[in-house]
Design an enzyme around this catalytic site. Structure first.
Site, PDB file in Angstrom:
ATOM      1  N   LYS A  38       0.839  -1.211   0.000  1.00  0.00           N
ATOM      2  CA  LYS A  38       0.000   0.000   0.000  1.00  0.00           C
ATOM      3  C   LYS A  38       0.866   1.248   0.000  1.00  0.00           C
ATOM      4  CE  LYS A  38      -1.799  -1.411   3.842  1.00  0.00           C
ATOM      5  NZ  LYS A  38      -2.576  -1.654   5.062  1.00  0.00           N
TER       6      LYS A  38
ATOM      7  N   THR B 108      -8.511   9.963   7.616  1.00  0.00           N
ATOM      8  CA  THR B 108      -8.123   8.701   6.964  1.00  0.00           C
ATOM      9  C   THR B 108      -7.912   7.581   7.987  1.00  0.00           C
ATOM     10  OG1 THR B 108      -5.832   9.429   7.062  1.00  0.00           O
ATOM     11  CG2 THR B 108      -7.009   9.825   4.993  1.00  0.00           C
TER      12      THR B 108
ATOM     13  N   GLY C 231      -8.223   4.345   9.699  1.00  0.00           N
ATOM     14  CA  GLY C 231      -8.838   3.051   9.362  1.00  0.00           C
ATOM     15  C   GLY C 231      -8.758   2.648   7.902  1.00  0.00           C
ATOM     16  N   THR C 232      -7.993   3.368   7.104  1.00  0.00           N
ATOM     17  CA  THR C 232      -7.916   3.030   5.671  1.00  0.00           C
ATOM     18  C   THR C 232      -7.416   1.598   5.437  1.00  0.00           C
ATOM     19  OG1 THR C 232      -5.760   4.091   5.673  1.00  0.00           O
ATOM     20  CG2 THR C 232      -7.587   5.359   4.736  1.00  0.00           C
ATOM     21  N   GLY C 233      -6.374   1.222   6.181  1.00  0.00           N
ATOM     22  CA  GLY C 233      -5.760  -0.094   5.955  1.00  0.00           C
ATOM     23  C   GLY C 233      -6.697  -1.236   6.339  1.00  0.00           C
ATOM     24  N   CYS C 234      -7.365  -1.090   7.494  1.00  0.00           N
ATOM     25  CA  CYS C 234      -8.310  -2.129   7.950  1.00  0.00           C
ATOM     26  C   CYS C 234      -9.432  -2.260   6.933  1.00  0.00           C
ATOM     27  CB  CYS C 234      -8.928  -1.742   9.294  1.00  0.00           C
ATOM     28  SG  CYS C 234      -7.722  -1.375  10.574  1.00  0.00           S
TER      29      CYS C 234
HETATM   30  N1  LIG Z   1      -4.790  10.459   1.089  1.00  0.00           N
HETATM   31  C1  LIG Z   1      -5.147   9.371   0.391  1.00  0.00           C
HETATM   32  N2  LIG Z   1      -5.781   9.510  -0.797  1.00  0.00           N
HETATM   33  C2  LIG Z   1      -6.156   8.428  -1.517  1.00  0.00           C
HETATM   34  N3  LIG Z   1      -5.916   7.159  -1.127  1.00  0.00           N
HETATM   35  C3  LIG Z   1      -5.267   6.943   0.032  1.00  0.00           C
HETATM   36  C4  LIG Z   1      -4.860   8.042   0.869  1.00  0.00           C
HETATM   37  N4  LIG Z   1      -4.253   7.526   1.984  1.00  0.00           N
HETATM   38  C5  LIG Z   1      -4.308   6.191   1.849  1.00  0.00           C
HETATM   39  N5  LIG Z   1      -4.882   5.825   0.680  1.00  0.00           N
HETATM   40  C6  LIG Z   1      -5.138   4.443   0.215  1.00  0.00           C
HETATM   41  O1  LIG Z   1      -5.791   3.767   1.292  1.00  0.00           O
HETATM   42  C7  LIG Z   1      -5.407   2.397   1.320  1.00  0.00           C
HETATM   43  C8  LIG Z   1      -4.782   2.072   2.680  1.00  0.00           C
HETATM   44  O2  LIG Z   1      -3.433   2.503   2.672  1.00  0.00           O
HETATM   45  P1  LIG Z   1      -2.618   3.085   3.896  1.00  0.00           P
HETATM   46  O3  LIG Z   1      -1.207   3.146   3.451  1.00  0.00           O
HETATM   47  O4  LIG Z   1      -3.259   4.346   4.373  1.00  0.00           O
HETATM   48  O5  LIG Z   1      -2.875   1.938   4.963  1.00  0.00           O
HETATM   49  P2  LIG Z   1      -2.512   1.905   6.502  1.00  0.00           P
HETATM   50  O6  LIG Z   1      -1.377   2.814   6.805  1.00  0.00           O
HETATM   51  O7  LIG Z   1      -2.325   0.466   6.834  1.00  0.00           O
HETATM   52  O8  LIG Z   1      -3.839   2.462   7.190  1.00  0.00           O
HETATM   53  P3  LIG Z   1      -4.251   2.462   8.773  1.00  0.00           P
HETATM   54  O9  LIG Z   1      -3.065   1.992   9.562  1.00  0.00           O
HETATM   55  O10 LIG Z   1      -4.686   3.836   9.102  1.00  0.00           O
HETATM   56  O11 LIG Z   1      -5.420   1.535   8.878  1.00  0.00           O
HETATM   57  C9  LIG Z   1      -4.451   2.222   0.138  1.00  0.00           C
HETATM   58  O12 LIG Z   1      -5.192   1.797  -0.990  1.00  0.00           O
HETATM   59  C10 LIG Z   1      -3.882   3.623  -0.058  1.00  0.00           C
HETATM   60  O13 LIG Z   1      -3.375   3.841  -1.359  1.00  0.00           O
HETATM   61  C1  LIG Z   2      -7.536  -1.743  16.908  1.00  0.00           C
HETATM   62  C2  LIG Z   2      -6.800  -1.148  15.753  1.00  0.00           C
HETATM   63  N1  LIG Z   2      -6.422  -1.950  14.736  1.00  0.00           N
HETATM   64  C3  LIG Z   2      -5.765  -1.433  13.673  1.00  0.00           C
HETATM   65  C4  LIG Z   2      -5.468  -0.097  13.612  1.00  0.00           C
HETATM   66  C5  LIG Z   2      -4.675   0.427  12.412  1.00  0.00           C
HETATM   67  O1  LIG Z   2      -5.028   1.595  11.990  1.00  0.00           O
HETATM   68  C6  LIG Z   2      -5.892   0.726  14.695  1.00  0.00           C
HETATM   69  N2  LIG Z   2      -5.655   2.065  14.712  1.00  0.00           N
HETATM   70  N3  LIG Z   2      -6.552   0.166  15.739  1.00  0.00           N
END
Ligand SMILES: Nc1ncnc2c1ncn2[C@@H]1O[C@H](COP(=O)(O)OP(=O)(O)OP(=O)(O)O)[C@@H](O)[C@H]1O
Ligand SMILES: Cc1ncc(CO)c(N)n1
Length: 271
Positions: free
Chosen positions: A175, A206, A208-211
């Site tokens: 990602k 943003t 929770g994007t990854g989850c």
């Molecule tokens: N500002 C943004 N604009 C568009 N897409 C984004 C943006 N930030 C993240 N993304 C997309 O969101 C998805 C999750 O990526 P990200 O790298 O944010 O995950 P993460 O760091 O594991 O998230 P979190 O830890 O907050 O749950 C990917 O598809 C990424 O490209």
């Molecule tokens: C409980 C939990 N899981 C995953 C993430 C990753 O964003 C968070 N902030 N909190």
């Protein structure tokens, strides 16, 4: 009426409702699936950060997993915060006994930089957890922690994916959400490459994007999509959810898991 596809998340609770178990279940519903949960830890968390975290005993994690799998059954599993080496090893062992596709989001730290995984758990993630993955979805910090590969540009994503694949997942979805330019992710199994590009949105909400992305992929796999199809649909969903992200509290607000359901001005708070 036939039952919806069943998807299980193994993750921590986010009291603020934006990430973790709460994000996973909302995403699973948005994809029309039946979400189920195995709680690994409880966090006291809001838009400002993580104020506390309490891990559950391994036997409680194992019992929840068995309750769901032995009776209801799962068509896909997603893992998130696993907190410690003991829980990583416990969950990896349980995943080894099922045949459903598994999406591993190797959660390391929250958006605020709070640790959600003990530093001595990395080896268990590399050797125990990643080999069980149908798809592993690390962000750039997690790639660096797990493989030592630092990603600064889009071109580095391929090197990162190769390093992650070396630990055994069938597919790696790297990602690029933390890149400076477009939000570009790379999905590859070492043979096929799929580049998923979205314009970077200037939205600070943003959390929770990854989850959300990983749960959307799991929901797609549970409904019979191929990995590339599920990932494309998940990227579309998370991009829309980020566009609709909203302020809650004084810090980083959540993405909007319900963006596809909302009619203009319906379902919004009055503030
Ligand atoms: N500002 C943004 N604009 C568009 N897409 C984004 C943006 N930030 C993240 N993304 C997309 O969101 C998805 C999750 O990526 P990200 O790298 O944010 O995950 P993460 O760091 O594991 O998230 P979190 O830890 O907050 O749950 C990917 O598809 C990424 O490209
Ligand atoms: C409980 C939990 N899981 C995953 C993430 C990753 O964003 C968070 N902030 N909190």
């Amino acid at each position: 009426m036939s039952a919806p596809a069943r998807v299980m998340t193994v993750a921590g609770s986010d009291s603020g409702g934006g990430a973790g178990i709460q994000a996973d279940l909302k995403t699973m519903l948005a994809f029309g699936t039946h979400g189920m949960s195995v709680l690994t830890a409880v966090t006291a968390q809001n838009s400002l950060g993580v104020q506390g975290a309490w891990e559950l005993p391994a036997e409680a994690v194992e019992a929840q997993f068995r309750s769901v799998v032995d009776d209801i059954g799962v068509q896909a599993v997603k893992t998130g915060m696993l907190s410690s080496a003991l829980l990583v090893e416990t969950v990896a062992g349980l995943l080894g006994g099922i045949t459903a596709p598994v999406v591993i989001d190797p959660v390391g730290v929250s958006k605020h930089g709070d640790a959600l995984l003990a530093s001595d758990a990395l080896e268990a993630v590399r050797c125990g957890l990643l080999p069980t993955a149908t798809v592993a979805t690390p962000n750039l910090d997690e790639v660096e922690q797990l493989t030592g590969v630092r990603v600064d540009t889009e071109a580095d994503l391929r090197t990162a994916a190769e390093a992650v694949l070396a630990h055994g997942p069938r597919w790696a979805l790297i990602k690029g959400g933390h890149l400076r330019a477009d939000a570009v992710d790379l999905l590859t199994d070492g043979t096929e490459e799929h580049w998923l590009r979205a314009p970077r949105q200037d939205n600070r909400h943003t959390h929770g994007t990854g989850c959300t992305l990983a749960s959307a992929v799991a929901a797609g796999l549970a409904t019979g999509r191929s990995v590339p199809e599920a990932v494309h649909e998940a990227k579309e969903y998370v991009t829309g959810a980020i566009a609709a992200g909203f302020a809650l509290g004084g810090g980083i607000g959540p993405v909007d898991h319900g963006w596809r359901f909302r009619k203009p001005a319906v379902g919004r708070g009055t503030e």
